[in-house]
Structure formats: C-alpha cells, structure tokens
Motif scaffolding. Sequence first.
Motif, short mmCIF file in Angstrom:
data_model
loop_
_atom_site.label_atom_id
_atom_site.label_comp_id
_atom_site.label_asym_id
_atom_site.label_seq_id
_atom_site.Cartn_x
_atom_site.Cartn_y
_atom_site.Cartn_z
N GLY A 113 -59.45 9.91 -9.02
CA GLY A 113 -60.29 10.77 -9.38
C GLY A 113 -60.42 12.27 -10.09
O GLY A 113 -59.26 12.59 -9.88
N PHE A 125 -62.33 14.52 -9.66
CA PHE A 125 -63.17 15.16 -9.20
C PHE A 125 -63.64 16.77 -9.36
O PHE A 125 -63.11 16.88 -9.27
N GLU A 168 -52.39 11.58 -7.54
CA GLU A 168 -52.86 10.58 -6.54
C GLU A 168 -52.77 9.50 -8.76
O GLU A 168 -52.95 8.41 -8.49
N ASP A 210 -73.80 21.52 -10.53
CA ASP A 210 -74.08 21.31 -8.85
C ASP A 210 -75.32 21.35 -8.77
O ASP A 210 -75.53 22.67 -9.17
N GLN A 252 -73.32 10.32 -10.57
CA GLN A 252 -73.24 9.12 -9.68
C GLN A 252 -73.01 8.15 -10.42
O GLN A 252 -72.37 7.01 -9.88
N TYR A 280 -69.57 6.69 -11.22
CA TYR A 280 -67.99 6.65 -9.88
C TYR A 280 -68.67 4.80 -9.14
O TYR A 280 -69.50 5.03 -9.03
N ASP A 299 -66.89 6.00 -6.63
CA ASP A 299 -67.13 6.62 -4.70
C ASP A 299 -67.65 7.84 -5.56
O ASP A 299 -68.36 8.67 -5.63
N GLU A 315 -70.46 9.12 -3.17
CA GLU A 315 -70.29 10.72 -3.03
C GLU A 315 -69.24 11.83 -3.71
O GLU A 315 -69.76 12.94 -3.40
N ALA A 316 -68.03 11.65 -4.10
CA ALA A 316 -67.86 12.35 -4.81
C ALA A 316 -69.21 12.87 -6.08
O ALA A 316 -68.73 14.21 -6.82
N GLY A 317 -69.83 11.83 -6.93
CA GLY A 317 -70.22 12.66 -7.74
C GLY A 317 -71.44 13.09 -7.56
O GLY A 317 -72.49 13.37 -8.30
N ARG A 318 -72.51 12.65 -6.49
CA ARG A 318 -73.65 12.71 -5.99
C ARG A 318 -74.01 14.28 -5.45
O ARG A 318 -74.90 14.00 -6.25
#
Length: 398
Positions: free
Chosen positions: A141, A143, A153, A323, A351, A354, A356, A358-361
């Motif tokens: 990630g 992120f 990671e 964002d 998103q 991704y 994941d 949620e990480a890109g939302r």
Amino acid sequence: MASAWKAERVRSATTTIFAEMSALAVSTGSVNLGQGFPDTDGPAFMLDEARAAIAAGVNQYPPGRGIAPLRQAIAAHSRRHYGLEYDPDTEVLVTTGATEALAAAILAFVDPGDEVVALEPFYDSYAASIDLAGGKRVGVGVFGPEFRLDHAELAAAFSSRTKLVLLNSPHNPTGVVLDRADLTEVARLAVAHDVLVVCDEVYEHLVFDDAEHLPLATLPGMRERTIRISSSGKTFSATGWKIGWALGPAELVGEVTAVKQFLTYVSGAPFQPAVARALDEGDAWVEGNRRSLQGKRDRLAAGLRSVGLEPVLPRGTYFLTTDVRPLGYADGVEFCRDLPRRCGVVAIPHQVFYDDLEAGRPYVRWAFCKQDEVLDEAVRRLARLREPRAAGLAERVG
Ligand SMILES: Cc1ncc(COP(=O)(O)O)c(C=O)c1O
C-alpha cells in the motif's frame, strides 16, 4: 454483467473506468480530466518524420524486435540519461506500447500460483495481465493521506512464492517518485528472495521540483534481474502511436520477445523511425514539456484549492490527487459519477486502482496534461462545487 461464457482467468478484464468516464465526458459535454492523454501534439519534427515514412512506403511489417535505428536510439537514450548500457540487437525490444511489454513480461515469467508484488494502487492493466498469467498480485500500500512507501510493509509482501516485483515509478495514480532509499530496499529484497523486477518507467521524464527518476537497474546487482519498460506515448505526447519498449539482459528480453510475437507480432511501422528521431534529437523538447507540465500541475492545484479541494502535489506523472471528503462526499466513485452532471467535468476515482477499496475510497485523480484554457475552464466549472450539493445538481439538470 459478465457473460456466463466468460473465462475465470479474465475476471478482472471489464470495461475500464477510463472508457466509461470518457464516454460520460462526451455525452455530457464535460471537460475530460479523466484519462491521461495530452491534448497537444509532440515535437513537430517527429510528426513530420512519421508522415514522410508513410509517404515513403514504410507500411509493412517491421522486424519482430523493432527497426534497428529505433533499438539503437532506445539504447543510446538509456546510456545518455542513466549510464545504463544495453545491446540494441539482443537487449532491446520494441513493443505495442508499454502495455504490451508489461503483458508479455508478466506472461513470460509468471506461472499459475506465483505471486507478483506491486505498489497498490496499481495501474489497471497490471491486474488483468497478472490474472491472465494465473498469478496472484500482492499489493504494497502506497496509501493516503501520506502516499509513502512503507519499507516494513514492502518486506512483509515477499514470500517463498514471490516470482516478480512490478515496480511503477513515477507512480500512477499517486505521483510518488521512489527515492534512492526506497529503491535500495527493493533491490535488497529482490536479491534476498532471488526474484525478477519489471520496472514500469513510462513517466521517467515527467518529474518535478527536485525529484529525480532513478532506474532501479542502476543499483548494484539489479541490472541482471530487471526488465525496464517505457513508452514514447508519455515522453513525446503520442499516446495513440503505442510505441513502447523493454530493456534488459538478453536472456530475459528473449523470453519477453517470444511471448510478444504471439500478442501482436509487430506494430507501428511508420511511427518507429519517427520515435527513433525523437529519442535522438528530442531532449530539449522533453525538458520544455516537463517544465510546462510542472506549471500546469501548479495551475490546476491552485484552481482545485480555490474550490475547496486540497491537492496532494505529485512529484512525477501528470496526475494529481484530491480527497473529496471536505466537499461532503465519502466516496470518490460517487463524486466522479456526480461530477459530469453537476459541473461538466470528468475525473477518475482512485478506488478503481485498489484491491483495498477502503484505502482508495475518498481519493480522486485529475489529469493536468491539458491546455491552460482547458484547465481554467474546468476550474471555472468546478466552482459549482461551492454551491450546496442538491442545488447544484438541480440547476444543472433543470
Ligand atoms: C503506469 C502506466 N504504465 C503503462 C501505461 C501504458 O502505456 P502505453 O500507452 O505505452 O501502453 C500507462 C498509461 O497510462 C501508465 O500510466
């Protein structure tokens, strides 16, 4: 909905969000800051060269590995910019864009069950190509809100099943440019786990401020296990020509070539001499384009700030990220689906890049490789975001 006939292997190959958003841009008359293509041409001498090649009858199959002058120009470019030497006859392959080079490399080296470590968010062709090969992608990630590579990671993503690392820097969509410390860690892990690395360097010349693109292959022990991929599409603003290439040790490039033969065999005969000339003579044009893009980045960033969207300034690529939560949206997909009708502008939700979700939302990607007037018009239209959401929508629809 997918056809019942659809093979499991290609489950991730659906209509891309870029096609959906570009169609929405056309049907709503929107300013398209979605798909990453410039709205101005590359160097005039390159365009003239392609026209002349067509007129001179350069219209049949070129050699399988690409014409010799282009392979020589690609090798000379690598030597001049990075001090990396490749033999034009055995270590350079011309491909149908970077996309084909990526697909051919993944198909050449990944067996079913093999793991491919890649920075997440991923460019969309990665998932499709890894699935085609039957591999398993393992995301590391990068992120928000920081968009930074976490070395712990990264190390944790490697396993005994890792076959390949797919490394994109400068990185689409975040604009992250990996620095020497990041690359040193990738190199250490690649050697320790004895894996190959495919480097997607299509934005190699689109770096800003004090950022520098450093090919991983320049690090000790990496040239022999690295395939470098790039493309004239981004460097010379000719995304429709689809002239890309792969560089690496003869043994690895030979395997990529073997697969590439049966994807397209060859393409772009009259564009190949034109790109060769651009690589040989286009450094000044490339530098001017880079400076111009940095100005466009700052222009769009200021515009987005003025409508309440704080951008994450990219150090490379021609995308910036915002964002959307400050505008009352929790979800970038919802924002991007609303935007054409509410404001007449198209952008791309993070998103879609991704695993994941949620990480890109909350993030949205904006392309700034557009003429200043186009960027200004987009910002003028985005001023509607300052109006209450329902009112803006009613006014536009009504
Ligand atoms: C990271 C990345 N890799 C590869 C490509 C595809 O390059 P090409 O058009 O040369 O196939 C793109 C295009 O947007 C990209 O962003």
